[in-house]
Design an enzyme around this catalytic site. Structure first.
Site, mmCIF file in Angstrom:
data_model
loop_
_atom_site.group_PDB
_atom_site.id
_atom_site.type_symbol
_atom_site.label_atom_id
_atom_site.label_comp_id
_atom_site.label_asym_id
_atom_site.label_seq_id
_atom_site.Cartn_x
_atom_site.Cartn_y
_atom_site.Cartn_z
ATOM 1 N N GLU A 86 0.846 -1.196 0.000
ATOM 2 C CA GLU A 86 0.000 0.000 0.000
ATOM 3 C C GLU A 86 0.882 1.247 0.000
ATOM 4 O OE1 GLU A 86 -2.195 -0.837 3.572
ATOM 5 O OE2 GLU A 86 -3.076 -2.645 2.689
ATOM 6 N N LEU A 143 -6.081 -1.977 -0.983
ATOM 7 C CA LEU A 143 -5.863 -1.998 0.462
ATOM 8 C C LEU A 143 -6.347 -3.334 1.053
ATOM 9 C CD1 LEU A 143 -6.925 0.917 2.863
ATOM 10 C CD2 LEU A 143 -6.300 -1.390 3.547
ATOM 11 N N GLU A 188 -4.349 -6.603 3.313
ATOM 12 C CA GLU A 188 -3.115 -7.282 3.703
ATOM 13 C C GLU A 188 -3.159 -8.775 3.441
ATOM 14 O OE1 GLU A 188 -4.494 -4.831 5.365
ATOM 15 O OE2 GLU A 188 -2.904 -3.338 5.373
ATOM 16 N N GLN A 243 2.257 -1.774 5.976
ATOM 17 C CA GLN A 243 2.511 -0.379 6.348
ATOM 18 C C GLN A 243 2.928 -0.186 7.809
ATOM 19 O OE1 GLN A 243 -0.597 2.880 5.571
ATOM 20 N NE2 GLN A 243 0.547 2.657 3.683
ATOM 21 N N PHE A 244 2.289 -0.929 8.697
ATOM 22 C CA PHE A 244 2.656 -0.902 10.117
ATOM 23 C C PHE A 244 2.425 -2.302 10.667
ATOM 24 C CE2 PHE A 244 1.673 3.547 9.425
ATOM 25 C CZ PHE A 244 2.582 4.226 10.226
ATOM 26 N N ILE A 261 -0.497 -6.163 10.267
ATOM 27 C CA ILE A 261 0.057 -7.377 9.661
ATOM 28 C C ILE A 261 -0.811 -8.596 9.954
ATOM 29 C CG2 ILE A 261 1.529 -8.180 11.575
ATOM 30 C CD1 ILE A 261 3.737 -8.646 9.462
ATOM 31 N N PHE A 262 -1.713 -8.444 10.927
ATOM 32 C CA PHE A 262 -2.421 -9.642 11.395
ATOM 33 C C PHE A 262 -3.296 -10.323 10.340
ATOM 34 C CE2 PHE A 262 -1.381 -6.915 15.020
ATOM 35 C CZ PHE A 262 -0.313 -7.677 15.438
ATOM 36 N N PRO A 263 -3.874 -9.590 9.389
ATOM 37 C CA PRO A 263 -4.613 -10.315 8.339
ATOM 38 C C PRO A 263 -3.718 -11.245 7.509
ATOM 39 C CG PRO A 263 -5.204 -7.991 8.322
ATOM 40 C CD PRO A 263 -4.027 -8.138 9.258
ATOM 41 N N HIS A 308 -0.176 1.608 16.118
ATOM 42 C CA HIS A 308 0.983 1.897 15.276
ATOM 43 C C HIS A 308 2.303 1.718 16.026
ATOM 44 C CE1 HIS A 308 -2.136 3.766 12.832
ATOM 45 N NE2 HIS A 308 -1.287 3.939 11.864
#
Ligand SMILES: Cc1ncc(C[n+]2csc(CCOP(=O)(O)OP(=O)(O)O)c2C)c(N)n1
Ligand SMILES: [Mg+2]
Lengths: 327, 362
Positions: A30, A59, A61, A83-84, A88-90, A130
């Protein structure tokens, strides 16, 4: 390249460098293309390598990770940016069920040379979600590598190594030190070894083990302690899975004492793994219990209170002093 | 071959960008009360937005997601949602949250990096802001499931951006809402950008509203800068939800007139011409022109209201800035219903470190 550059610039340099050398390297994520990444890590790549090799994705993940698995199985080397860390969890299902086990479940017929780059950690006054440090979640996944640089030079060499590595790598970037120090980084295309600790400073009295942004406070503490006549050995673990325990054991065999420092919450974190291994294999060299200086076992606070959560130099000095006084 | 399914998406607009009616207006718009309230609320949001950005620039506020260009969506939802409806917001709904009763100082606390911003009792059953994109759409479906199981006549509203429609969570929520005919309204604030990624790169679909068709639910597009069109669409969608007739997806076409957040610089990726053209369509000027033409608003009222708003904002700001920091043990005390024994030592350490002479004393 002789001017000093920051860590985020070194990451950008490594991406340019490897994309130049290897057509199969594809950057995706992204805002990585036109915008050059929200932290500017991918700036200039799209202009240099074009829209077929630098992909601004929709958008999603799960999609970014799943696409990377498919591309990697085709022999491309996707370097995806998440991005952060908080987002990342998806990707977890794709990483755990596929990326980390594609080689294993096909007995080597297919493999997954992908890199997920992800900024993580606190201390930059960022919004909710974040600032977390969740490296332990990834270090626990068999078949996955977790690599964390702590200086511009190592970021450059380690990212090259991560991209060239034939297996999936989570490349976690401690964003608090993205722009902290500048170093001269030669663009020599030379990768640094993975799966290996880096001894940043040799010492005789105690071993300090850390990684990522906390290396800054760890070195500061070592400086302060040196003024008091305490000689600290400082080890940057760098690869959190698989861990180079030999370097740590050898150091503790010499010093007899160890303090582990990390930003992540204490329980079930990577520090616990290192401490357990010292107990299993280094017990007879230990002259004091292994101490841990860590975040609390709680949710990372919003930025107003984040300094209460983040370990600091004084915490490290205090733990070292107590460990040295133990008898 | 025979056609087994056909669908179309309608676009709802009453006021032109210049503020003139494009079609006969609904009856309620023949009177000033609601429209003037919309106008006043939008003016207040805009002034507040400028103020918060100024605060951020001077270091008194964290990274902030501006509402510039989203005012119409915020005020219409704020007007039409009832207090026992449930809002499941994203991070660009603080105008709506305040219209639902959230005190300004609490709203500022959230953006100022203080958890108490999500704690206000005024929020009742509303969710806190969802920052991980699109996750909230599923919570909304879950809340709606609970409402449906209990047979209540309440509606759930959830808002997300255009970028969010690319994420599985969003599509999964539409799907289950359709399958179970849930009392929920999905509002997409299509402001044309997801940080630097334009709407055209998110999806090949001509409209985002048509994602409703795949889920078998109502879907429509509406001018998100036109309070009258929004009012009509939202009223209808809420009515459907409350009457048990199922969910609706409303794609509100707006434009993000600001940077994505104060941490962003939109000049890197979008043209000045595009931004200038978008300002021609923005919601406040359009309504102002209409109100002037009707004789429902004038310069004197404008000046008085701007002044009053400045005072309201200053009061909220003062109370935010004077708020003492939360007790440090709050970082642990809300983790579980009861503090587990295993955390007691860490709690003490946290408190000790914050005290004068402690490693983390500020
Ligand atoms: C799961 C997830 N991925 C990435 C992000 C980082 N991020 C924050 S806002 C944003 C763009 C969102 O765009 P859109 O859905 O259109 O909403 P807008 O901000 O434009 O209102 C991104 C990528 C995030 N918050 N959550
Ligand atoms: Mg958007």
């Amino acid at each position: 390249m002789s001017d000093a550059i920051t860590m985020v610039e070194a990451i950008n340099l490594a991406l340019h460098s490897e994309m130049q050398r290897d057509d199969s390297v594809i950057v995706l994520g992204e805002d990585v293309g036109v915008n050059g990444g929200v932290f500017r890590a991918t700036v200039g790549l799209r202009e240099t390598f074009g829209i077929k090799r630098v992909l601004d994705t929709p958008l999603a993940e799960t999609m970014i990770a799943g696409l990377s698995v498919g591309m990697a199985a085709q022999g491309l080397k996707p370097v995806a940016e998440i991005q952060f860390m908080g987002f990342i969890f998806p990707t977890m299902e794709q990483i755990i069920c596929h990326a980390a086990r594609l080689r294993h479940r096909t007995r080597g017929r297919l493999h997954c040379p992908m890199v997920l780059r992800v900024p993580f950690g606190g201390g930059i006054h960022a919004p909710e979600h974040h600032s977390e440090s969740t490296e332990a979640l990834f270090a626990h996944i068999p078949g996955l590598r977790v690599v964390i640089p702590s200086s511009p030079k190592r970021a450059y060499g380690l990212l090259l190594a991560a991209i060239r590595n034939p297996d999936p790598v989570i490349f976690m970037e401690p964003k608090r030190i993205y722009r902290l120090n500048a170093q001269t980084v030669e663009d020599n295309g030379e990768a640094l070894p993975l799966d290996s600790c880096y001894t940043l400073r040799e010492g005789a009295d105690i071993t300090l083990v850390s990684w990522g942004a906390m290396i800054k406070e760890t070195l500061e503490a070592a400086d302060l302690l040196a003024q008091q006549g305490v000689s600290c050995e400082v080890i940057d673990v760098v690869t959190l899975n698989p861990i180079d325990h030999e370097t740590i054991l050898a150091s503790v065999a010499k010093t007899g004492r160890c303090v582990i420092i990390h930003e992540a919450p204490k329980s079930c974190a990577v520090g616990a793994e290192i401490s357990a291994t010292l107990g299993e294999r280094g017990l007879l060299s230990l002259q004091a219990p292994v101490a841990r200086v860590t975040g609390y076992d709680t949710i990372m606070p919003y930025y107003r209170m984040e300094n209460h959560y983040l370990p600091n130099t004084a915490d490290i000095v205090e733990a070292v002093t107590a460990t040295l006084e133990f008898s | 071959m025979e056609t087994v399914f056909q669908a179309q998406i309608s676009y709802n607009q009453f006021l032109s960008a210049a503020g003139t009616p494009l079609q006969a207006l609904p009856e309620w718009a023949g009177k000033p009360d609601i429209l003037v309230r919309y106008y006043r609320n939008m003016v207040q949001l805009r002034q507040l937005d400028n103020k918060i950005i100024a605060l951020q620039r001077t270091g008194q506020m964290g990274t902030y997601a501006s509402l510039l260009g989203a005012e119409a969506i915020e005020v219409v939802l704020g007007e039409l949602m009832l207090s026992d409806d449930v809002l499941v917001p994203y991070y660009r709904n603080h105008g709506l949250q305040m219209l639902r009763g959230l005190p300004l100082a609490d709203m500022l606390s959230y953006w100022g990096g203080d958890e108490r911003g999500s704690a206000s009792a005024t929020m009742a059953q509303d969710f806190p802001n969802a920052v991980p994109i699109a996750t909230q759409a599923l919570h909304a479906a879950g809340v709606a499931t609970a409402i449906k199981i209990r047979g209540e006549k309440r509606a759930v509203v959830t808002v997300c951006g255009d970028g969010a429609t690319s994420k599985g969570d969003f599509l999964e929520a539409l799907n289950v809402a359709g399958a179970w005919q849930l009392p929920v309204v999905f509002v997409v604030n299509n402001n044309q950008w997801a940080i630097s990624v334009p709407r055209s790169l998110q999806s090949a679909a001509a409209t985002l509203a048509q994602k409703a068709i795949g889920a078998g639910i109502r879907g429509e597009q509406v001018d998100g800068n036109d309070v009258i069109a929004l009012h009509e669409s939202v009223t209808e969608a809420l009515k459907h939800a409350r009457e048990g007739k199922g969910p609706t997806l409303i794609e509100a076409i707006s434009y993000r007139l600001s940077d994505h957040t104060t941490a962003d610089d939109a000049t890197r990726y979008r043209s000045n011409e595009e931004l200038k053209a978008a300002w021609e369509r923005e919601p406040i000027k359009r309504l102002q022109t209409f109100l002037h033409t009707q004789g429902w608003w004038d310069e004197v009222q404008e000046t008085a209201w701007q002044k009053e708003v400045a005072q309201i904002i200053q009061q909220g700001l003062d109370s935010f800035l004077q708020r003492p920091p939360q007790p440090v043990e709050d970082l642990i005390d809300y983790l579980y219903a009861e503090l587990p024994d295993a955390l007691k030592e860490q709690r003490e350490q946290l408190i000790r470190n914050a005290q004068p002479g402690g490693n983390h004393h500020e």
